[in-house]
Enzyme design. Structure first.
Site, PDB file in Angstrom:
ATOM      1  N   ARG A  54      55.350  61.413  32.534  1.00 26.47           N
ATOM      2  CA  ARG A  54      55.854  61.831  33.838  1.00 26.47           C
ATOM      3  C   ARG A  54      56.773  60.734  34.357  1.00 26.47           C
ATOM      4  O   ARG A  54      56.920  59.690  33.730  1.00 26.47           O
ATOM      5  CB  ARG A  54      54.734  62.202  34.837  1.00 26.47           C
ATOM      6  CG  ARG A  54      53.393  61.602  34.630  1.00 26.47           C
ATOM      7  CD  ARG A  54      53.318  60.134  34.887  1.00 26.47           C
ATOM      8  NE  ARG A  54      53.920  59.807  36.174  1.00 26.47           N
ATOM      9  CZ  ARG A  54      54.453  58.658  36.483  1.00 26.47           C
ATOM     10  NH1 ARG A  54      54.469  57.665  35.598  1.00 26.47           N
ATOM     11  NH2 ARG A  54      54.982  58.420  37.659  1.00 26.47           N
ATOM     12  N   ALA A  56      60.742  60.303  36.390  1.00 25.22           N
ATOM     13  CA  ALA A  56      62.060  60.864  36.093  1.00 25.22           C
ATOM     14  C   ALA A  56      62.649  60.403  34.749  1.00 25.22           C
ATOM     15  O   ALA A  56      63.022  61.224  33.904  1.00 25.22           O
ATOM     16  CB  ALA A  56      63.010  60.498  37.232  1.00 25.22           C
ATOM     17  N   ARG A  94      59.416  71.176  34.345  1.00 25.29           N
ATOM     18  CA  ARG A  94      59.240  70.598  35.689  1.00 25.29           C
ATOM     19  C   ARG A  94      60.587  70.662  36.419  1.00 25.29           C
ATOM     20  O   ARG A  94      61.609  70.274  35.853  1.00 25.29           O
ATOM     21  CB  ARG A  94      58.725  69.150  35.614  1.00 25.29           C
ATOM     22  CG  ARG A  94      57.314  69.084  35.013  1.00 25.29           C
ATOM     23  CD  ARG A  94      56.663  67.750  35.251  1.00 25.29           C
ATOM     24  NE  ARG A  94      56.366  67.538  36.648  1.00 25.29           N
ATOM     25  CZ  ARG A  94      56.019  66.343  37.161  1.00 25.29           C
ATOM     26  NH1 ARG A  94      55.973  65.285  36.389  1.00 25.29           N
ATOM     27  NH2 ARG A  94      55.747  66.221  38.445  1.00 25.29           N
ATOM     28  N   ASP A 248      63.286  60.993  42.001  1.00 25.70           N
ATOM     29  CA  ASP A 248      63.345  61.978  40.929  1.00 25.70           C
ATOM     30  C   ASP A 248      64.685  62.702  40.919  1.00 25.70           C
ATOM     31  O   ASP A 248      65.073  63.287  39.907  1.00 25.70           O
ATOM     32  CB  ASP A 248      62.191  62.978  41.090  1.00 25.70           C
ATOM     33  CG  ASP A 248      60.868  62.240  41.013  1.00 25.70           C
ATOM     34  OD1 ASP A 248      60.324  62.106  39.911  1.00 25.70           O
ATOM     35  OD2 ASP A 248      60.400  61.732  42.055  1.00 25.70           O
ATOM     36  N   ASN A 258      61.550  62.206  46.210  1.00 25.34           N
ATOM     37  CA  ASN A 258      60.564  61.348  45.549  1.00 25.34           C
ATOM     38  C   ASN A 258      59.184  61.945  45.826  1.00 25.34           C
ATOM     39  O   ASN A 258      59.041  62.937  46.554  1.00 25.34           O
ATOM     40  CB  ASN A 258      60.676  59.904  46.057  1.00 25.34           C
ATOM     41  CG  ASN A 258      59.947  58.922  45.151  1.00 25.34           C
ATOM     42  OD1 ASN A 258      60.114  58.964  43.931  1.00 25.34           O
ATOM     43  ND2 ASN A 258      59.125  58.060  45.719  1.00 25.34           N
ATOM     44  N   LYS A 259      58.173  61.328  45.259  1.00 20.45           N
ATOM     45  CA  LYS A 259      56.806  61.844  45.367  1.00 20.45           C
ATOM     46  C   LYS A 259      56.428  62.141  46.816  1.00 20.45           C
ATOM     47  O   LYS A 259      56.803  61.407  47.724  1.00 20.45           O
ATOM     48  CB  LYS A 259      55.855  60.817  44.753  1.00 20.45           C
ATOM     49  CG  LYS A 259      54.409  61.217  44.659  1.00 20.45           C
ATOM     50  CD  LYS A 259      54.183  62.553  43.990  1.00 20.45           C
ATOM     51  CE  LYS A 259      54.704  62.642  42.578  1.00 20.45           C
ATOM     52  NZ  LYS A 259      54.672  64.018  42.019  1.00 20.45           N
TER      53      LYS A 259
HETATM   54  O1  MRU Z   1      55.023  63.771  39.405  1.00 19.94           O
HETATM   55  P1  MRU Z   1      55.508  62.528  38.736  1.00 19.94           P
HETATM   56  O2  MRU Z   1      54.462  61.523  38.473  1.00 19.94           O
HETATM   57  O3  MRU Z   1      56.373  62.811  37.533  1.00 19.94           O
HETATM   58  O4  MRU Z   1      56.439  61.956  39.847  1.00 19.94           O
HETATM   59  C1  MRU Z   1      57.403  61.056  39.588  1.00 19.94           C
HETATM   60  C2  MRU Z   1      57.085  59.820  40.278  1.00 19.94           C
HETATM   61  O5  MRU Z   1      56.292  59.053  39.788  1.00 19.94           O
HETATM   62  C3  MRU Z   1      57.696  59.482  41.516  1.00 19.94           C
HETATM   63  O6  MRU Z   1      58.174  60.435  42.317  1.00 19.94           O
HETATM   64  C4  MRU Z   1      58.518  58.252  41.329  1.00 19.94           C
HETATM   65  O7  MRU Z   1      58.444  57.532  42.466  1.00 19.94           O
HETATM   66  C5  MRU Z   1      59.927  58.513  40.929  1.00 19.94           C
HETATM   67  S1  MRU Z   1      60.097  58.859  39.269  1.00 19.94           S
HETATM   68  C6  MRU Z   1      60.875  57.473  38.746  1.00 19.94           C
END
Ligand code: MRU
Length: 370
Positions: A54, A56, A94, A248, A258-259
């Site tokens: 997981r 980006a 995704r 992302d 982002n998350k």
């Molecule tokens: O759902 P995920 O774990 O794939 O989410 C991605 C992330 O870990 C975050 O959003 C992160 O801060 C950016 S990805 C480099």
């Protein structure tokens, strides 16, 4: 980065077996460090969808190798259609991270340049390795740029550590190596600058607790785990010098997906005058989108991830427990969008820029990453 003294990337070609790609199974971290073999397009799509990999950059690199395996395993006489079909399967895994479609499209374009099937396979292999190598190198470079910001803040700390808050895992586990948000932290730490990291646990999948805390610990970086809601309190009390997060997908005008929960951190940072940085390699830009809130697709995941929590019991077994009443349903939005006006600067492999169309175009005048 190093795990117990040995250098690892998050994805690699199995030694002596070019038809097998290996990844670190991130579902098992922090309790088990295990590699998993990927041999078919189905393996790759499951690894991305079920979050064995997981983040980006790593999603992009995995998709790149997935397309190589598609080329390698395509049936006789059906190369083009198999490749197309595999590209669609991988892209559908995704929706939010732009690196996924970026890597698949880069592969399709490159493979198209070969004239025979064996030539196309060679190109696909080389392109997958290039995507992975570039990801690592771009993260290393952005780490150097970000280090200068930390260094500047540390000059005013009278020998005290620079307190950095981060959300989710934009560490080396989210990329091929180094990470985006963590790259400046590792670079500063390695240069002898004192840093301390506040790690948001990042519900519901707890990538902060299980992944960021693990990698920082393995690298010897001082850190504390905090609940997601603690950041505002810490900022009000001068306990956060800067926030660095990953992304992302970042639009042409600097809006940042982002998350989930990142936007709330950005609001608290603005209210408290804490600088809010976003670190990204250029593969995460979506130059076709402008308004992130309106345009970026937000992944909705299974409600089970919110309703249940997984962890290690005192007797060492891994268990999943229900947190809410049996009948309570949940909604699970994976990401949110932080508008550019809340972002202090973007840290990229080419340098540091304003989160605005002008700032981004100054660094990336070509306006494309394909
Ligand atoms: O759902 P995920 O774990 O794939 O989410 C991605 C992330 O870990 C975050 O959003 C992160 O801060 C950016 S990805 C480099």
């Amino acid at each position: 980065m190093n795990v117990d003294g040995k250098h690892f990337r998050t994805i690699w070609v199995k030694e002596g077996e070019k038809s097998t790609i290996q990844i670190i199974d991130q579902q098992k971290l922090p309790h088990k460090f295990e590699a998993v073999d990927l041999k078919t397009v189905k393996d790759f799509s499951a690894a991305i969808k079920d979050m064995y990999v997981r983040g980006a950059g790593l999603i992009g690199a995995t998709a790149g190798y997935g397309m190589y395996i598609a080329a390698l395993t395509a049936p006789d006489g059906g190369f083009d259609s198999y490749l197309k079909e595999s590209a669609e399967i991988l892209k559908a895994t995704r929706p939010t991270a732009s690196n996924l479609a970026w890597a698949v499209n880069r592969q399709l374009k490159a493979i198209d340049g070969g004239s025979t099937v064996s030539e196309k396979i060679v190109i696909a292999y080389q392109t997958a390795c290039d995507i992975a190598d570039e990801d690592a190198e771009f993260c290393r470079r952005l780490g150097e740029h970000g280090k200068s910001i930390i260094e500047e803040i540390s000059k005013h700390k009278n020998g005290e550590p620079v307190n950095i808050l981060t959300h989710c895992n934009a560490g080396w586990l989210a990329f091929v190596d180094y990470g985006s948000a963590t790259a400046p932290i590792y670079a500063a730490h390695d240069a002898g600058i004192k840093v301390h990291v506040w790690v948001d646990e990042t519900r519901p999948r707890n990538q902060g607790a299980s992944l960021t805390a693990w990698e920082l610990g393995k690298h010897g970086v001082d850190h504390h785990l905090i609940v997601d809601n603690a950041g505002g309190h810490l900022m009000q009390h001068g306990m956060v010098d800067m926030v660095i997060v990953g992304t992302d997908r970042t639009t042409r005008q600097g809006d940042v997906a982002n998350k989930i929960g990142t936007y709330l951190k950005a609001l608290a940072a603005k209210d408290n005058g804490v600088p809010f940085y976003v670190a990204l390699p250029s593969s995460t830009f979506d130059f076709k989108m402008r308004d992130g809130v309106k345009e970026i697709p937000i992944e909705e995941r299974d409600a089970r991830e919110v309703r249940y929590m997984v962890g290690k019991t005192d007797d060492g077994s891994i268990e999943e427990v229900l947190l809410c009443p049996e009948i309570t349903d949940a909604k699970n939005y994976g990401f949110d969008v932080t508008p550019a006006r809340l972002v202090t600067k973007l840290i990229c492999e080419r340098g540091i820029c304003d989160a605005s169309e002008e700032g981004i175009m100054d660094l990336f005048p070509e306006g494309t990453n394909t």
